[in-house]
Write a protein that holds these residues in place. Sequence first.
Motif: not given
Lengths: 114, 114
Positions: A12-37
């Motif tokens: 939850n954030v107030a309008e006008g404030n910065p936002l962060t949505v966190k993600c951590t990953y685990s993969v054996s090879g090179n990580p290809y990372l995506f965000w979807y909404v």
Amino acid sequence: AQSVAQPEDQVNVAEGNPLTVKCTYSVSGNPYLFWYVQYPNRGLQFLLKYITGDNLVKGSYGFEAEFNKSQTSFHLKKPSALVSDSALYFCAVRDGNNAGKSTFGDGTTLTVKP
Amino acid sequence: DTAVSQTPKYLVTQMGNDKSIKCEQNLGHDTMYWYKQDSKKFLKIMFSYNNKELIINETVPNRFSPKSPDKAHLNLHINSLELGDSAVYFCASSQGRVSSYEQYFGPGTRLTVT
């Protein structure tokens, strides 16, 4: 095996404030990372991806994400949140060394209050 | 111009029935996917086809059978529907099976089994 963790079910954030949505990953090879909404009653929309190169990637609607290899993270950020950013956000990972499946996180609901 | 379309949008049926969901993409993509999103919004891949060839087949009951008549279409047939099959099913496509390509999602088909 590959996995994605989105540690916060809700942000939850107030309008006008910065936002962060966190993600951590685990993969054996090179990580290809995506965000979807996902907006209510809609399909997922691609926001941005990290494949290689600059650790800071910019995407649609003013969103950006920073790849951090040492922390195996790919947090989504925006300098100034809008009420219209309220939606469900998914982080996903694919193994760059293996043309296999995408693994999605469980999603984070972002609510921006006026 | 809908990039990835699905029909029907809503599907309400009784246990034991057989139903199909159709998906079409006009993006010229080679790879298509079926995902299941449950009531908690968790997203899981079910199948993927590349140029009509099945390349991903997750642990899905064999009551679910995908079929790709050509690379622009991917259909999902479900036999003997069960209550637990109730979910939103998303079709998606990507330019190819290479891991760096993002996916484009359809609007979803909400299946309700009573």
